[in-house]
Design a protein around this motif. Structure first.
Motif, PDB file in Angstrom:
ATOM      1  N   LEU A   8       0.828  -1.202   0.000  1.00  0.00           N
ATOM      2  CA  LEU A   8       0.000   0.000   0.000  1.00  0.00           C
ATOM      3  C   LEU A   8       0.866   1.258   0.000  1.00  0.00           C
ATOM      4  N   ILE A   9       1.876   1.292   0.835  1.00  0.00           N
ATOM      5  CA  ILE A   9       2.756   2.459   0.929  1.00  0.00           C
ATOM      6  C   ILE A   9       3.509   2.668  -0.388  1.00  0.00           C
ATOM      7  N   VAL A  10       4.057   1.591  -0.934  1.00  0.00           N
ATOM      8  CA  VAL A  10       4.791   1.700  -2.196  1.00  0.00           C
ATOM      9  C   VAL A  10       3.851   2.116  -3.317  1.00  0.00           C
ATOM     10  N   GLY A  11       2.638   1.559  -3.354  1.00  0.00           N
ATOM     11  CA  GLY A  11       1.658   1.931  -4.369  1.00  0.00           C
ATOM     12  C   GLY A  11       1.265   3.389  -4.284  1.00  0.00           C
ATOM     13  N   LEU A  12       1.044   3.884  -3.067  1.00  0.00           N
ATOM     14  CA  LEU A  12       0.705   5.297  -2.893  1.00  0.00           C
ATOM     15  C   LEU A  12       1.861   6.204  -3.322  1.00  0.00           C
ATOM     16  N   LEU A  13       3.071   5.829  -2.948  1.00  0.00           N
ATOM     17  CA  LEU A  13       4.245   6.605  -3.342  1.00  0.00           C
ATOM     18  C   LEU A  13       4.386   6.628  -4.864  1.00  0.00           C
ATOM     19  N   ALA A  15       1.934   6.211  -7.076  1.00  0.00           N
ATOM     20  CA  ALA A  15       0.836   7.018  -7.621  1.00  0.00           C
ATOM     21  C   ALA A  15       1.133   8.510  -7.486  1.00  0.00           C
ATOM     22  N   ILE A  16       1.677   8.909  -6.353  1.00  0.00           N
ATOM     23  CA  ILE A  16       2.041  10.319  -6.161  1.00  0.00           C
ATOM     24  C   ILE A  16       3.130  10.723  -7.156  1.00  0.00           C
ATOM     25  N   GLY A  17       4.105   9.843  -7.346  1.00  0.00           N
ATOM     26  CA  GLY A  17       5.167  10.108  -8.317  1.00  0.00           C
ATOM     27  C   GLY A  17       4.623  10.259  -9.729  1.00  0.00           C
ATOM     28  N   LEU A  18       3.643   9.423 -10.090  1.00  0.00           N
ATOM     29  CA  LEU A  18       3.026   9.545 -11.408  1.00  0.00           C
ATOM     30  C   LEU A  18       2.348  10.907 -11.555  1.00  0.00           C
ATOM     31  N   GLY A  19       1.658  11.323 -10.496  1.00  0.00           N
ATOM     32  CA  GLY A  19       0.973  12.613 -10.546  1.00  0.00           C
ATOM     33  C   GLY A  19       1.933  13.772 -10.643  1.00  0.00           C
ATOM     34  N   VAL A  20       2.971  13.760  -9.833  1.00  0.00           N
ATOM     35  CA  VAL A  20       3.951  14.855  -9.825  1.00  0.00           C
ATOM     36  C   VAL A  20       4.687  14.943 -11.167  1.00  0.00           C
ATOM     37  N   SER A  21       4.955  13.795 -11.770  1.00  0.00           N
ATOM     38  CA  SER A  21       5.711  13.782 -13.025  1.00  0.00           C
ATOM     39  C   SER A  21       4.912  14.284 -14.218  1.00  0.00           C
ATOM     40  N   GLY A  22       3.588  14.310 -14.089  1.00  0.00           N
ATOM     41  CA  GLY A  22       2.748  14.740 -15.202  1.00  0.00           C
ATOM     42  C   GLY A  22       2.339  13.615 -16.128  1.00  0.00           C
ATOM     43  N   ILE A  23       2.717  12.401 -15.793  1.00  0.00           N
ATOM     44  CA  ILE A  23       2.417  11.267 -16.667  1.00  0.00           C
ATOM     45  C   ILE A  23       0.940  10.880 -16.625  1.00  0.00           C
ATOM     46  N   LEU A  24       0.194  11.416 -15.671  1.00  0.00           N
ATOM     47  CA  LEU A  24      -1.242  11.141 -15.600  1.00  0.00           C
ATOM     48  C   LEU A  24      -2.032  11.991 -16.593  1.00  0.00           C
ATOM     49  N   GLN A  25      -1.373  12.938 -17.217  1.00  0.00           N
ATOM     50  CA  GLN A  25      -2.027  13.807 -18.201  1.00  0.00           C
ATOM     51  C   GLN A  25      -1.777  13.250 -19.599  1.00  0.00           C
ATOM     52  N   PRO A  26      -2.821  12.731 -20.265  1.00  0.00           N
ATOM     53  CA  PRO A  26      -2.633  12.155 -21.601  1.00  0.00           C
ATOM     54  C   PRO A  26      -1.977  13.128 -22.585  1.00  0.00           C
ATOM     55  N   ALA A  27      -2.228  14.416 -22.440  1.00  0.00           N
ATOM     56  CA  ALA A  27      -1.623  15.394 -23.345  1.00  0.00           C
ATOM     57  C   ALA A  27      -0.092  15.359 -23.244  1.00  0.00           C
ATOM     58  N   ASN A  28       0.433  15.112 -22.046  1.00  0.00           N
ATOM     59  CA  ASN A  28       1.892  15.021 -21.875  1.00  0.00           C
ATOM     60  C   ASN A  28       2.445  13.787 -22.581  1.00  0.00           C
ATOM     61  N   ILE A  29       1.725  12.673 -22.485  1.00  0.00           N
ATOM     62  CA  ILE A  29       2.173  11.436 -23.146  1.00  0.00           C
ATOM     63  C   ILE A  29       2.152  11.628 -24.657  1.00  0.00           C
ATOM     64  N   ILE A  30       1.029  12.122 -25.168  1.00  0.00           N
ATOM     65  CA  ILE A  30       0.894  12.310 -26.608  1.00  0.00           C
ATOM     66  C   ILE A  30       1.900  13.345 -27.106  1.00  0.00           C
ATOM     67  N   GLY A  31       2.140  14.395 -26.317  1.00  0.00           N
ATOM     68  CA  GLY A  31       3.155  15.390 -26.680  1.00  0.00           C
ATOM     69  C   GLY A  31       4.549  14.790 -26.708  1.00  0.00           C
ATOM     70  N   PHE A  32       4.829  13.867 -25.804  1.00  0.00           N
ATOM     71  CA  PHE A  32       6.139  13.215 -25.776  1.00  0.00           C
ATOM     72  C   PHE A  32       6.309  12.299 -26.993  1.00  0.00           C
ATOM     73  N   LEU A  33       5.232  11.639 -27.400  1.00  0.00           N
ATOM     74  CA  LEU A  33       5.305  10.713 -28.531  1.00  0.00           C
ATOM     75  C   LEU A  33       5.244  11.421 -29.880  1.00  0.00           C
ATOM     76  N   THR A 104      -1.079   1.121 -15.743  1.00  0.00           N
ATOM     77  CA  THR A 104      -0.889   1.670 -14.400  1.00  0.00           C
ATOM     78  C   THR A 104      -1.481   3.063 -14.283  1.00  0.00           C
ATOM     79  N   VAL A 105      -1.238   3.880 -15.283  1.00  0.00           N
ATOM     80  CA  VAL A 105      -1.735   5.242 -15.267  1.00  0.00           C
ATOM     81  C   VAL A 105      -3.264   5.260 -15.347  1.00  0.00           C
ATOM     82  N   SER A 106      -3.842   4.339 -16.123  1.00  0.00           N
ATOM     83  CA  SER A 106      -5.306   4.321 -16.218  1.00  0.00           C
ATOM     84  C   SER A 106      -5.929   3.953 -14.872  1.00  0.00           C
ATOM     85  N   VAL A 107      -5.329   3.026 -14.149  1.00  0.00           N
ATOM     86  CA  VAL A 107      -5.851   2.659 -12.826  1.00  0.00           C
ATOM     87  C   VAL A 107      -5.716   3.838 -11.872  1.00  0.00           C
ATOM     88  N   THR A 108      -4.559   4.478 -11.861  1.00  0.00           N
ATOM     89  CA  THR A 108      -4.338   5.624 -10.985  1.00  0.00           C
ATOM     90  C   THR A 108      -5.291   6.767 -11.336  1.00  0.00           C
TER      91      THR A 108
END
Length: 145
Positions: A8-13, A15-33, A104-108
């Motif tokens: 649980l702790i590792v999963g929360l950490l 998920a927070i890392g995904l949010g801070v990195s911006g990877i939860l925003q599809p526009a960032n992924i599509i912009g990177f690709l 992973t991002v879709s679940v988060t």
């Protein structure tokens, strides 16, 4: 119980890392690709940070006899590149590029209560069930290995 709390702790950490990195925003992924359009290289920093942390900590962690939150190590032993690996990687990459979400991002992102991550998540589950059904009928997995 301590394994579940650790997960649980590792999963929360994570998920927070995904949010801070911006990877939860599809526009960032599509912009990177979008290398030949409006390329956004910001996720390179996320990747470099993740690879750097892994490179340093993996060697330290593997010196332990057992993991902190598990009884056994789960280290892949297969090293060959199989058709199943290549096909699965292609499907994963195409799906990520089209949807802007990896599993992973879709679940988060379900925590956002938006429809798009839900559609992606349901599609992932549908794809897994479809493969399971096809595998049961045709033994597809053994043909790909």
């Amino acid at each position: 119980m301590k394994y579940n709390i650790g997960a649980l702790i590792v999963g929360l950490l994570f998920a927070i890392g995904l949010g801070v990195s911006g990877i939860l925003q599809p526009a960032n992924i599509i912009g990177f690709l979008d290398v030949f359009g409006k390329w956004n290289p910001a996720l390179l920093f996320t990747m470099a940070g993740a690879v750097g942390v892994h490179f340093i900590t993996y060697k330290l962690i593997r010196k332990r006899k057992t993991p902190m939150f598990s009884k056994d190590w789960f280290i892949p032993t297969r090293q060959e590149i199989t058709p199943a690996l290549v096909i699965g990687s292609l499907i994963f990459g195409i799906g990520w590029g089209l949807g802007g979400y990896c599993p992973t991002v879709s679940v988060t992102s379900l925590a956002s209560f938006e429809m798009r991550p839900l559609v992606v998540f349901v599609s992932i589950i549908f794809g897994m069930l479809l493969f399971w059904f096809l595998d049961k009928k045709t033994n597809l997995k053994s043909k790909l290995e």
